[in-house]
Structure formats: C-alpha cells, structure tokens
Write a protein that holds these residues in place. Sequence first.
Motif, PDB file in Angstrom:
ATOM      1  N   PRO A 298       0.797  -1.203   0.000  1.00 46.46           N
ATOM      2  CA  PRO A 298       0.000   0.000   0.000  1.00 46.46           C
ATOM      3  C   PRO A 298       0.847   1.279   0.000  1.00 46.46           C
ATOM      4  CG  PRO A 298       0.023  -0.972   2.187  1.00 46.46           C
ATOM      5  CD  PRO A 298       0.710  -1.943   1.290  1.00 46.46           C
ATOM      6  N   TRP A 299       0.209   2.350  -0.477  1.00 49.75           N
ATOM      7  CA  TRP A 299       0.825   3.681  -0.560  1.00 49.75           C
ATOM      8  C   TRP A 299      -0.220   4.661  -0.037  1.00 49.75           C
ATOM      9  CZ3 TRP A 299       0.991   6.449  -5.916  1.00 49.75           C
ATOM     10  CH2 TRP A 299       1.649   7.685  -5.804  1.00 49.75           C
ATOM     11  N   VAL A 300       0.030   5.215   1.139  1.00 49.45           N
ATOM     12  CA  VAL A 300      -0.963   6.021   1.851  1.00 49.45           C
ATOM     13  C   VAL A 300      -0.293   7.289   2.349  1.00 49.45           C
ATOM     14  CG1 VAL A 300      -2.664   6.017   3.727  1.00 49.45           C
ATOM     15  CG2 VAL A 300      -2.071   3.865   2.591  1.00 49.45           C
ATOM     16  N   ALA A 301      -0.960   8.433   2.197  1.00 54.48           N
ATOM     17  CA  ALA A 301      -0.354   9.695   2.631  1.00 54.48           C
ATOM     18  C   ALA A 301      -1.414  10.749   2.875  1.00 54.48           C
ATOM     19  CB  ALA A 301       0.646  10.192   1.592  1.00 54.48           C
ATOM     20  N   ASP A 302      -1.091  11.682   3.776  1.00 55.90           N
ATOM     21  CA  ASP A 302      -2.004  12.769   4.105  1.00 55.90           C
ATOM     22  C   ASP A 302      -1.999  13.892   3.074  1.00 55.90           C
ATOM     23  OD1 ASP A 302      -2.887  11.564   6.391  1.00 55.90           O
ATOM     24  OD2 ASP A 302      -1.638  12.730   7.759  1.00 55.90           O
ATOM     25  N   SER A 303      -0.960  13.957   2.239  1.00 56.60           N
ATOM     26  CA  SER A 303      -0.855  15.049   1.281  1.00 56.60           C
ATOM     27  C   SER A 303      -0.183  14.563   0.005  1.00 56.60           C
ATOM     28  CB  SER A 303      -0.037  16.202   1.873  1.00 56.60           C
ATOM     29  OG  SER A 303       1.322  15.818   2.030  1.00 56.60           O
ATOM     30  N   ASN A 304      -0.382  15.295  -1.074  1.00 52.96           N
ATOM     31  CA  ASN A 304       0.294  14.971  -2.326  1.00 52.96           C
ATOM     32  C   ASN A 304       1.802  15.092  -2.192  1.00 52.96           C
ATOM     33  OD1 ASN A 304      -2.140  14.492  -3.616  1.00 52.96           O
ATOM     34  ND2 ASN A 304      -2.279  16.541  -4.489  1.00 52.96           N
ATOM     35  N   PHE A 305       2.248  16.056  -1.390  1.00 56.18           N
ATOM     36  CA  PHE A 305       3.689  16.235  -1.199  1.00 56.18           C
ATOM     37  C   PHE A 305       4.298  14.994  -0.555  1.00 56.18           C
ATOM     38  CE2 PHE A 305       7.354  17.441   1.393  1.00 56.18           C
ATOM     39  CZ  PHE A 305       8.149  18.066   0.438  1.00 56.18           C
ATOM     40  N   ALA A 306       3.660  14.505   0.512  1.00 59.48           N
ATOM     41  CA  ALA A 306       4.170  13.309   1.190  1.00 59.48           C
ATOM     42  C   ALA A 306       4.082  12.095   0.273  1.00 59.48           C
ATOM     43  CB  ALA A 306       3.390  13.064   2.481  1.00 59.48           C
ATOM     44  N   ALA A 307       2.978  11.980  -0.454  1.00 60.54           N
ATOM     45  CA  ALA A 307       2.801  10.832  -1.355  1.00 60.54           C
ATOM     46  C   ALA A 307       3.881  10.807  -2.425  1.00 60.54           C
ATOM     47  CB  ALA A 307       1.421  10.888  -1.993  1.00 60.54           C
ATOM     48  N   GLU A 308       4.157  11.945  -3.047  1.00 57.77           N
ATOM     49  CA  GLU A 308       5.166  11.989  -4.102  1.00 57.77           C
ATOM     50  C   GLU A 308       6.557  11.716  -3.547  1.00 57.77           C
ATOM     51  OE1 GLU A 308       6.837  14.902  -7.673  1.00 57.77           O
ATOM     52  OE2 GLU A 308       5.063  15.494  -6.518  1.00 57.77           O
ATOM     53  N   ALA A 309       6.850  12.251  -2.370  1.00 55.12           N
ATOM     54  CA  ALA A 309       8.167  12.015  -1.758  1.00 55.12           C
ATOM     55  C   ALA A 309       8.376  10.527  -1.505  1.00 55.12           C
ATOM     56  CB  ALA A 309       8.284  12.805  -0.460  1.00 55.12           C
ATOM     57  N   LEU A 310       7.356   9.847  -1.019  1.00 61.29           N
ATOM     58  CA  LEU A 310       7.455   8.410  -0.758  1.00 61.29           C
ATOM     59  C   LEU A 310       7.675   7.629  -2.048  1.00 61.29           C
ATOM     60  CD1 LEU A 310       4.564   8.219   1.839  1.00 61.29           C
ATOM     61  CD2 LEU A 310       6.922   7.520   2.310  1.00 61.29           C
ATOM     62  N   LEU A 311       6.911   7.975  -3.078  1.00 58.62           N
ATOM     63  CA  LEU A 311       7.061   7.276  -4.354  1.00 58.62           C
ATOM     64  C   LEU A 311       8.452   7.495  -4.933  1.00 58.62           C
ATOM     65  CD1 LEU A 311       5.738   5.565  -6.564  1.00 58.62           C
ATOM     66  CD2 LEU A 311       5.018   7.697  -7.658  1.00 58.62           C
ATOM     67  N   LYS A 312       8.970   8.708  -4.838  1.00 57.19           N
ATOM     68  CA  LYS A 312      10.310   9.004  -5.355  1.00 57.19           C
ATOM     69  C   LYS A 312      11.363   8.140  -4.672  1.00 57.19           C
ATOM     70  CE  LYS A 312      11.618  13.269  -5.997  1.00 57.19           C
ATOM     71  NZ  LYS A 312      11.828  14.715  -5.756  1.00 57.19           N
ATOM     72  N   LYS A 313      11.205   7.913  -3.382  1.00 59.32           N
ATOM     73  CA  LYS A 313      12.155   7.073  -2.646  1.00 59.32           C
ATOM     74  C   LYS A 313      12.197   5.659  -3.224  1.00 59.32           C
ATOM     75  CE  LYS A 313      14.821   5.514   0.675  1.00 59.32           C
ATOM     76  NZ  LYS A 313      16.276   5.827   0.693  1.00 59.32           N
ATOM     77  N   VAL A 314      11.020   5.092  -3.462  1.00 58.93           N
ATOM     78  CA  VAL A 314      10.954   3.730  -3.987  1.00 58.93           C
ATOM     79  C   VAL A 314      11.470   3.671  -5.420  1.00 58.93           C
ATOM     80  CG1 VAL A 314       9.380   1.889  -4.655  1.00 58.93           C
ATOM     81  CG2 VAL A 314       9.095   3.008  -2.454  1.00 58.93           C
ATOM     82  N   LEU A 315      11.075   4.624  -6.254  1.00 59.94           N
ATOM     83  CA  LEU A 315      11.518   4.619  -7.648  1.00 59.94           C
ATOM     84  C   LEU A 315      13.024   4.794  -7.755  1.00 59.94           C
ATOM     85  CD1 LEU A 315       8.726   6.706  -9.422  1.00 59.94           C
ATOM     86  CD2 LEU A 315       8.901   4.225  -9.158  1.00 59.94           C
ATOM     87  N   ASP A 316      13.587   5.595  -6.874  1.00 60.30           N
ATOM     88  CA  ASP A 316      15.037   5.789  -6.879  1.00 60.30           C
ATOM     89  C   ASP A 316      15.758   4.480  -6.569  1.00 60.30           C
ATOM     90  OD1 ASP A 316      17.445   7.692  -6.806  1.00 60.30           O
ATOM     91  OD2 ASP A 316      17.574   6.699  -4.852  1.00 60.30           O
ATOM     92  N   GLU A 317      15.214   3.706  -5.631  1.00 55.37           N
ATOM     93  CA  GLU A 317      15.840   2.434  -5.258  1.00 55.37           C
ATOM     94  C   GLU A 317      15.653   1.364  -6.337  1.00 55.37           C
ATOM     95  OE1 GLU A 317      15.595   0.832  -1.478  1.00 55.37           O
ATOM     96  OE2 GLU A 317      16.343   2.651  -0.512  1.00 55.37           O
ATOM     97  N   LEU A 318      14.596   1.511  -7.138  1.00 54.39           N
ATOM     98  CA  LEU A 318      14.290   0.500  -8.152  1.00 54.39           C
ATOM     99  C   LEU A 318      14.586   0.999  -9.561  1.00 54.39           C
ATOM    100  CD1 LEU A 318      10.872  -0.868  -6.819  1.00 54.39           C
ATOM    101  CD2 LEU A 318      13.151  -1.829  -6.464  1.00 54.39           C
TER     102      LEU A 318
END
Length: 283
Positions: free
Chosen positions: A207-227
């Motif tokens: 799952p990918w859950v966040a209170d804001s678009n900023f937090a959501a995008e930051a989380l996704l960027k972390k995963v995409l950077d690792e992959l």
Amino acid sequence: MKSQLKFKILNEQYLDFAMELVNIAGWNQTVDDWKRYIEIAPNGCFLAIFDGKPAGTATTINYRNKVAWIGMVLVHPDLRGKGVGGGLMKKCLEYLDEQKVTSIKLDATPMGKPVYVKLGFQDEYILNRWQVVTPKIDMPPESIVDLGGLPPDSLARYDLRGFGADRMELLESIQDTGKAYAFSEDENDLKGYIFVRPGSRAWYIGPWVADSNFAAEALLKKVLDELYGETVYMDALSNVNAENILNKYRFKYQRKLTRMFRGENKFPGKPEIIYAIAGPEVG
C-alpha cells in the motif's frame, strides 16, 4: 460416472499448482505471497478438486471480523465452465458468513464483475493498474525514513485510519519480504507510508498512503530511486491526485478493477488518503 466437485483446505503441498495457475493467468504473485495467505488464514484458503484433480484456488483474509477479503480465485483453463469458480466463491462466502464478518470485499475484473453482482456485491470505487520501467529521478527529502525504525503502533493507528480495519499481521508479513518507508519528521506523527515487494513478473508498490500529495510523491520518489530501471506494477485509486503523480513519473495505465463489497460497508476507512492498495487479493 457423474463428475464431482469437492473442496479442501489449501496448504503448502499445493503451492506448485497454485503457482502454475498464477503463471497461466499472467499474475504477479510469488510463492512467498501464497505462503502469506496460508499463514494468515490457515483455514480460509481453499483448493477445488474436480474429478480427483486440483482445479482451482481461492483465498480469504478476515480483518478482525470488520472487513474480510476474497482473492486468488483462479481456475485451471482445462476446467473452466464446470462451476469451479462459482463453487469456490460460494465456499468463501459460506466460510466468512459463518464468522459473521460485517463486510466482505474483493477487487473485480470487468469479466468477473457480473458474477459478483449476482452474489450480492455492490460497487465501492474504481482502481487502475499502472506499470512503469522506473526512470531516473531526483532524490526525495530527508523526511523519508525506514518504516521499521518507527514504533509499530504508529503504523497500526495510521493504517487503521486509512484502511478501516486492523491488518497489521498482513503488513508485517509484506514488510518481511520487501521494504517499507514512512514520511515522518517525528516518530509519533506519521504522515504517510509506502511498501514495495518483489513479484514473479515485476516489483509491486502498495500500500501507498499519505495525508498530502507532497508526502505521497516524496514516498514514491524514494521507492523509484531504489528501483531504478526495474519494472514496477501498482494498483492505484482512480483519482486526480494519484493519477497526476503517476503520469509525472511516466507510469502507463494497464487496466481497471472495481472494488466491491457485500454486507454493510461500515468500515470504509479514508479512501481519500489511499493512493495505492496492498494488492487486489488482500485489499
């Protein structure tokens, strides 16, 4: 001689057959995923036997009798049209009804949806499958931390708010086979999280859950950077916020699912903070 359809508990003895069905269907689950379903619901995963041969599978997960999930309904192509899939669904519903679950849910393909409507399921919302070969991106902010470093109860409280029912056993199992990150500047003030795990065909985010678009995008960027350079799948809610972020990072739309429920939908959680689900088979 009359053909017979029977059911038994699915256990690890039949994992080779279960993975054969996954491969035939082109799905992304792994042996670890099947083991997870069996471990969490040892009496709630079923194998259909037709004329003495394994014919199909179905899994259930009961989240504290508030919400339960039906997934992995797969029938061997040689035995389709013989009532195997319908029988598996009936077996799952009987099992969950005996436990007096408030709401039973599933994620339906367009082909399967008419069958589920006849069984009393109603639409809740739309999900879209997305896919990408991860591009090179800028690093996320320092507020992204390893979820394993935070108190477990902080994730439990936050996920309960988003999902609507306690599913910590599932999340802990997913984390054991993958990675999970949090958006948090304070260990007691979680603002979002994201999980990623390997699949048989691609990495799976959710799952990918966040209170804001900023937090959501930051989380996704972390995963995409690792992959970077890897193929990734995700099942995201059909909303502007999620779709804008996914389009930004070159994700491509693949197909639609409909989240459906049977019974009273008393525990819907907060879909507005859910960007992507844990998987169609688990919610």
